[in-house]
Design an enzyme around this catalytic site. Structure first.
Site, mmCIF file in Angstrom:
data_model
loop_
_atom_site.group_PDB
_atom_site.id
_atom_site.type_symbol
_atom_site.label_atom_id
_atom_site.label_comp_id
_atom_site.label_asym_id
_atom_site.label_seq_id
_atom_site.Cartn_x
_atom_site.Cartn_y
_atom_site.Cartn_z
ATOM 1 N N LYS A 148 31.380 46.396 37.668
ATOM 2 C CA LYS A 148 31.974 45.088 37.430
ATOM 3 C C LYS A 148 31.124 44.356 36.403
ATOM 4 C CE LYS A 148 32.969 40.561 39.093
ATOM 5 N NZ LYS A 148 32.521 39.474 39.965
ATOM 6 N N GLY A 206 32.384 30.418 43.582
ATOM 7 C CA GLY A 206 31.791 29.720 44.720
ATOM 8 C C GLY A 206 32.372 28.361 45.021
ATOM 9 N N ALA A 231 36.967 35.096 42.041
ATOM 10 C CA ALA A 231 36.312 33.791 42.088
ATOM 11 C C ALA A 231 37.297 32.673 42.398
ATOM 12 C CB ALA A 231 35.579 33.470 40.786
ATOM 13 N N GLY A 232 36.829 31.772 43.258
ATOM 14 C CA GLY A 232 37.583 30.561 43.556
ATOM 15 C C GLY A 232 38.325 30.575 44.872
ATOM 16 N N ASN A 245 33.515 36.529 47.857
ATOM 17 C CA ASN A 245 32.232 36.622 48.543
ATOM 18 C C ASN A 245 31.986 35.354 49.363
ATOM 19 O OD1 ASN A 245 28.787 37.374 47.498
ATOM 20 N ND2 ASN A 245 29.635 37.017 49.478
#
EC number: 2.8.1.10
Length: 323
Positions: free
Chosen positions: A166, A227, A253-254, A275
């Site tokens: 990635k 995040g 993300a988000g 994550n």
């Protein structure tokens, strides 16, 4: 040509061995089990066992119980779970491993960091998440130049032999938005060196297509800043990226909660990477399970095809014939 009974149906074939027949059916002999005239045929002997007129064969393989074969493929590798999870921000490796199991994810992103030379026996992620059972996806989190990202992934390949990686090259620390000029540069170099980069990018269909042309095996547009937990901020551009891509598209993300993951899947994305949404939940294990279910539900909704939007009400029951 001879006539056989295969899985209860008569079939004419020119095959002379069981292996020939299996290949004629476009199956891999290494992935099936065969019963030949009531006797199990050892897989190692499929190329030697002859078939004859009137033979009866049963050919089976493993499938998910009660599920259809809705898999996705990236760079020739096929996965069932459309959820990818990270390995940061957990209180410890044990919690991380438990969340991974609850999520059903088959891929985890891992950051490449220096070994703690002062305590070389300290626990490591591989002690809790077996890279032989779970696909490790080394990433370049924290890299702000193409050169740093390339250097990091070269080390990752040397350490674990990984070529599916990635790539993210950040522009600055406040927003953690990708620097697309550096990202494109790194993608081109990595692809030429035999890497298979899955690339974090802005939610821009033009940029996504450029990455694909540069050698990205998947494009991973952000839904919102890393995040932030804000959810997908621009569904229009994500949908445009999906419509124009010839490689997998995964929102990266988000995502903050299960409904955000479902939206990503309803837009037609091949998967979702997250994550913080799991690791910072009050109960990470339960949230991991919720994310698993939401990704599955969103995918089912996308495949089902949602109803059209209307400006005005449309009654479910006909108005004609009212008392």
């Amino acid at each position: 040509m001879i006539s056989l009974t295969v899985n209860g149906e008569t079939r004419r074939t020119a095959a002379s061995t069981i292996a020939d027949l299996v290949r004629e059916l476009e199956l891999d002999p290494a992935k099936v089990a065969v019963e030949h005239n009531g006797v199990i045929a050892p897989r190692s002997e499929l190329g030697e066992q002859k078939v004859a007129e009137g033979d009866s064969l049963e050919i089976v393989h493993f499938v998910g119980g009660g599920q259809d074969d809705d898999t996705w493929t990236v760079a020739g590798r096929t996965f069932k779970s459309r959820l990818i999870v990270g390995t940061g921000k957990y209180k410890d490796f044990e919690q991380n491993a438990a969340a991974l199991e609850a999520s059903g994810a088959e891929i985890v992103t891992v950051a490449v960091r220096r070994v703690n030379v002062s305590d070389p026996k300290a626990p490591m992620l591989t002690d809790y998440i077996d890279p032989k059972k779970t696909t490790y996806l080394p990433n370049t989190a924290g890299c702000f130049t193409a050169d740093d990202a390339i250097r990091t992934l070269r080390l990752a390949r040397e350490a674990g032999g990984w070529d599916l990686v990635k790539l993210e090259v950040l522009g600055e620390a406040k927003t953690l938005y990708p620097d697309m000029r550096e990202t494109l540069k790194a993608t081109e170099v990595l692809a030429k060196e035999g890497f298979l980069p899955m690339v974090y990018c802005v939610d821009d269909p033009i940029a996504a297509k450029q990455l694909e042309e540069a050698g990205a095996v998947a494009v991973m547009p952000l839904g919102a800043p890393i995040g932030s937990g804000l959810g997908i901020q621009n569904q229009v551009t994500i949908r445009l990226i999906v419509e124009g891509a010839n490689v997998p598209v995964l929102v990266d993300a988000g995502v903050g909660t299960a409904s955000d993951a479902a939206v990503a899947m309803e837009l037609g994305c091949d998967g979702v990477l997250m994550n913080t949404a799991i690791a910072e939940a009050k109960d990470p294990i339960r949230m991991a399970r919720a994310m698993k279910l939401s990704v599955e539900a969103g995918r089912e909704a996308y495949l089902a095809g949602r109803m059209g939007r209307r400006k005005y009400a449309d009654p479910s029951s006909p108005l004609a014939g009212l008392i």
